[in-house]
Write a protein that holds these residues in place. Structure first.
Motif, PDB file in Angstrom:
ATOM      1  N   CYS A  65       0.826  -1.215   0.000  1.00  8.94           N
ATOM      2  CA  CYS A  65       0.000   0.000   0.000  1.00  8.94           C
ATOM      3  C   CYS A  65       0.855   1.257   0.000  1.00  8.94           C
ATOM      4  O   CYS A  65       0.596   2.197  -0.754  1.00  8.94           O
ATOM      5  N   VAL A  66       1.876   1.288   0.830  1.00  6.03           N
ATOM      6  CA  VAL A  66       2.726   2.479   0.936  1.00  6.03           C
ATOM      7  C   VAL A  66       3.481   2.732  -0.359  1.00  6.03           C
ATOM      8  O   VAL A  66       3.613   3.878  -0.793  1.00  6.03           O
ATOM      9  N   THR A  67       3.946   1.702  -1.009  1.00 10.06           N
ATOM     10  CA  THR A  67       4.723   1.901  -2.233  1.00 10.06           C
ATOM     11  C   THR A  67       3.861   2.259  -3.436  1.00 10.06           C
ATOM     12  O   THR A  67       4.399   2.668  -4.468  1.00 10.06           O
ATOM     13  N   ARG A  68       2.540   2.139  -3.327  1.00  8.91           N
ATOM     14  CA  ARG A  68       1.663   2.503  -4.444  1.00  8.91           C
ATOM     15  C   ARG A  68       1.369   4.002  -4.495  1.00  8.91           C
ATOM     16  O   ARG A  68       0.994   4.521  -5.523  1.00  8.91           O
ATOM     17  N   GLY A  69       1.544   4.695  -3.378  1.00 11.39           N
ATOM     18  CA  GLY A  69       1.258   6.126  -3.343  1.00 11.39           C
ATOM     19  C   GLY A  69       2.357   6.928  -4.024  1.00 11.39           C
ATOM     20  O   GLY A  69       3.518   6.845  -3.645  1.00 11.39           O
ATOM     21  N   LYS A  70       1.996   7.692  -5.035  1.00 12.36           N
ATOM     22  CA  LYS A  70       2.989   8.450  -5.798  1.00 12.36           C
ATOM     23  C   LYS A  70       3.360   9.760  -5.100  1.00 12.36           C
ATOM     24  O   LYS A  70       4.520  10.124  -5.040  1.00 12.36           O
ATOM     25  N   LYS A  71       2.355  10.484  -4.576  1.00 13.82           N
ATOM     26  CA  LYS A  71       2.614  11.772  -3.932  1.00 13.82           C
ATOM     27  C   LYS A  71       2.225  11.806  -2.460  1.00 13.82           C
ATOM     28  O   LYS A  71       2.832  12.526  -1.681  1.00 13.82           O
ATOM     29  N   LEU A  72       1.190  11.058  -2.085  1.00 17.89           N
ATOM     30  CA  LEU A  72       0.670  11.144  -0.721  1.00 17.89           C
ATOM     31  C   LEU A  72       0.233   9.772  -0.234  1.00 17.89           C
ATOM     32  O   LEU A  72      -0.473   9.052  -0.946  1.00 17.89           O
ATOM     33  N   VAL A  73       0.658   9.419   0.973  1.00 23.99           N
ATOM     34  CA  VAL A  73       0.213   8.185   1.628  1.00 23.99           C
ATOM     35  C   VAL A  73      -0.236   8.564   3.037  1.00 23.99           C
ATOM     36  O   VAL A  73       0.508   9.207   3.773  1.00 23.99           O
ATOM     37  N   VAL A  74      -1.457   8.179   3.393  1.00 24.72           N
ATOM     38  CA  VAL A  74      -2.004   8.477   4.717  1.00 24.72           C
ATOM     39  C   VAL A  74      -2.351   7.164   5.399  1.00 24.72           C
ATOM     40  O   VAL A  74      -3.106   6.358   4.848  1.00 24.72           O
ATOM     41  N   LEU A  75      -1.794   6.956   6.582  1.00 23.79           N
ATOM     42  CA  LEU A  75      -2.148   5.799   7.396  1.00 23.79           C
ATOM     43  C   LEU A  75      -3.148   6.258   8.458  1.00 23.79           C
ATOM     44  O   LEU A  75      -2.810   7.081   9.307  1.00 23.79           O
ATOM     45  N   VAL A  76      -4.361   5.745   8.398  1.00 17.74           N
ATOM     46  CA  VAL A  76      -5.358   5.983   9.432  1.00 17.74           C
ATOM     47  C   VAL A  76      -5.321   4.728  10.279  1.00 17.74           C
ATOM     48  O   VAL A  76      -5.707   3.655   9.821  1.00 17.74           O
TER      49      VAL A  76
END
Length: 52
Positions: free
Chosen positions: A29-40
């Protein structure tokens, strides 16, 4: 193999269902975010996932 990338990814990380707390799922999941990754997340969920 085609690598998917998304501009933004929001990842809910909760302690239930326990089976979903896997390090490889969080990494993917983290490596799929190009500009922004948010962990809720719940406070305990990420350390549990890193151990599994």
């Amino acid at each position: 193999m085609v690598k998917l990338a998304y501009p933004a990814v929001v990842i809910p990380v909760m302690t239930q269902p326990y089976e979903m707390l896997q390090r490889n799922l969080i990494y993917t999941c983290v490596t799929r975010g190009k500009k922004l990754v948010v962990l809720v997340r719940q406070a305990r969920a990420v350390p549990i996932a890193m151990k599994n």
